[in-house]
Design a protein around this motif. Sequence first.
Motif, short mmCIF file in Angstrom:
data_model
loop_
_atom_site.label_atom_id
_atom_site.label_comp_id
_atom_site.label_asym_id
_atom_site.label_seq_id
_atom_site.Cartn_x
_atom_site.Cartn_y
_atom_site.Cartn_z
N VAL A 36 0.88 -1.22 -0.03
CA VAL A 36 0.13 0.02 0.04
C VAL A 36 1.01 1.18 0.00
O VAL A 36 1.76 1.49 1.07
N CYS A 37 0.98 1.94 -1.10
CA CYS A 37 1.73 3.04 -1.20
C CYS A 37 1.16 4.39 -1.22
O CYS A 37 -0.14 4.42 -1.47
N HIS A 38 1.79 5.37 -1.02
CA HIS A 38 1.16 6.73 -0.95
C HIS A 38 0.44 7.19 -2.31
O HIS A 38 -0.48 8.18 -2.25
N SER A 39 1.02 6.51 -3.11
CA SER A 39 0.42 7.02 -4.51
C SER A 39 -0.87 6.58 -4.97
O SER A 39 -1.54 7.15 -5.46
N ASP A 40 -1.25 5.36 -4.23
CA ASP A 40 -2.56 4.95 -4.34
C ASP A 40 -3.64 5.93 -3.42
O ASP A 40 -4.43 6.25 -3.96
N GLY A 57 -3.43 0.13 -7.04
CA GLY A 57 -2.54 -1.04 -6.77
C GLY A 57 -1.46 -0.94 -7.84
O GLY A 57 -2.00 -1.13 -8.96
N HIS A 58 -0.30 -0.80 -7.39
CA HIS A 58 0.94 -0.65 -8.33
C HIS A 58 2.10 -1.36 -7.81
O HIS A 58 3.16 -0.91 -8.45
N GLU A 59 2.13 -1.94 -6.65
CA GLU A 59 3.19 -2.54 -6.00
C GLU A 59 2.86 -3.86 -5.72
O GLU A 59 2.34 -4.10 -4.44
N GLY A 162 8.40 -3.62 -6.20
CA GLY A 162 7.79 -2.88 -7.32
C GLY A 162 7.62 -1.45 -7.23
O GLY A 162 7.41 -0.82 -8.39
N CYS A 163 7.72 -0.86 -6.30
CA CYS A 163 7.49 0.70 -5.99
C CYS A 163 8.46 1.13 -4.96
O CYS A 163 9.48 1.72 -5.20
N GLY A 164 8.16 1.18 -3.80
CA GLY A 164 8.68 1.89 -2.62
C GLY A 164 10.10 1.90 -2.38
O GLY A 164 11.13 2.81 -2.43
N ALA A 355 5.99 1.24 8.33
CA ALA A 355 6.84 1.48 7.16
C ALA A 355 6.23 1.01 5.84
O ALA A 355 6.31 1.90 5.03
N ARG A 356 5.72 -0.07 5.84
CA ARG A 356 4.80 -0.52 4.64
C ARG A 356 3.75 -1.35 5.23
O ARG A 356 3.97 -2.41 5.90
N GLY A 357 2.49 -1.20 4.87
CA GLY A 357 1.32 -2.27 4.91
C GLY A 357 1.12 -2.78 3.83
O GLY A 357 1.50 -2.49 2.71
ZN ZN Z 1 4.20 3.47 -5.20
#
Ligand code: ZN
Length: 361
Positions: A36-40, A57-59, A162-164, A355-357
């Motif tokens: 779950v990224c801030h960009s979502d 969803g992109h990660e 995939g992203c962060g 840190a990341r969910g």
């Molecule tokens: Zn992202």
Amino acid sequence: MKALVCDENSKIAIQNITLDPPKAGEVLIKMAATGVCHSDLSVQNRTLPLPIPMVLGHEGAGVVEQVGEGVSNVVPGDHVVLSFIPECGTCHFCERREPFLCANGTSPTGAMMDGTFRTHLDGKDIPVMQFLGCMAEYAVVPSISVVSIDKDIPLASAALVGCGVTTGVGAAINTAKVKPGATVAVFGCGGVGLSVIQGARIAGADRIIGVDLADNKLDMAKKFGATDVVNAANDPVAQIKALTNEIGVDNAFEAIGIGAVAQQAYAATRRGGTTTIVGAGKITDSITLNALIFFADAKNVQGCFYGSVNPREDFPKLLGLYKRGKLDLDGMVTKTYSIDEAPQAFEDMEQGRNARGVIVY
Ligand code: ZN
Ligand code: CXF
């Protein structure tokens, strides 16, 4: 199947969507984990002007279930990390080995590369984020968006590549080219900032200063390699100067996406040093540079997109660092959620709890 959808009123909810089989050049992925990224969240709050409704969803990481006609880079059963930029291989940027800038890397309509949709909600096409829409039990994605990985890597940890993690580690190693012995300051110690800290540590930085308003994030910064931390509530630039003989740092990073914070990162950079802007800010926000001081202080200011990576080469390299214990991915996964709990994961991200969910299926 279940998917997290941001509707046209910016409300997120789990919806039951239908998914077509993969067309030529596409693959069906059974998702194992989605970060779950801030960009979502930025799609939801419209900082990122992608179309809504949208499957977020992109990660993510998962297992190839089916391949469409002409796909030769993966076979069913392969474990893959999804790249939020497909590498078309033929545009100006892919040809000069800068696939993170691929001219075909974003879908303004949320459609697949042929302009049609595989995802449908209540009988209507629904766009997906970055050709992926992987906050869902399954995703049909371009084969040029997947990178195979070794099967012994836990997929919840691999998903972050995939992203962060790639964005942050890549910012330090590829974009800023942090040197051994360098002094570094990282503004924002969320998932991306913590990854910048890890990248700077891997690059051999001597001093890594984590900057944030939240003490729990400063504790995380120390865990991932910060040698010093500064609470941004009390003049962070003065505190960084005090830690560096009033010189400033060789490399400062902005990892939040706020113009005023980028300004602080610039001010904390030493003369001749480099400020790297990693966070995605609002279209209405700006960074102002004084025309005389910008010239006289000879600082470099650069943007950083997707850690300047080449996903097919850099994902395996990052996972190699993970396997050898140099890059901590497991520790970045603070909490896992079921897909039904995705809205709670967004809430926890907004509150800066993780840190990341990671959503696991
Ligand atoms: Zn992202
Ligand atoms: C973003 C960049 C813009 C498209 C979605 C992903 N990067 C990181 O989260």
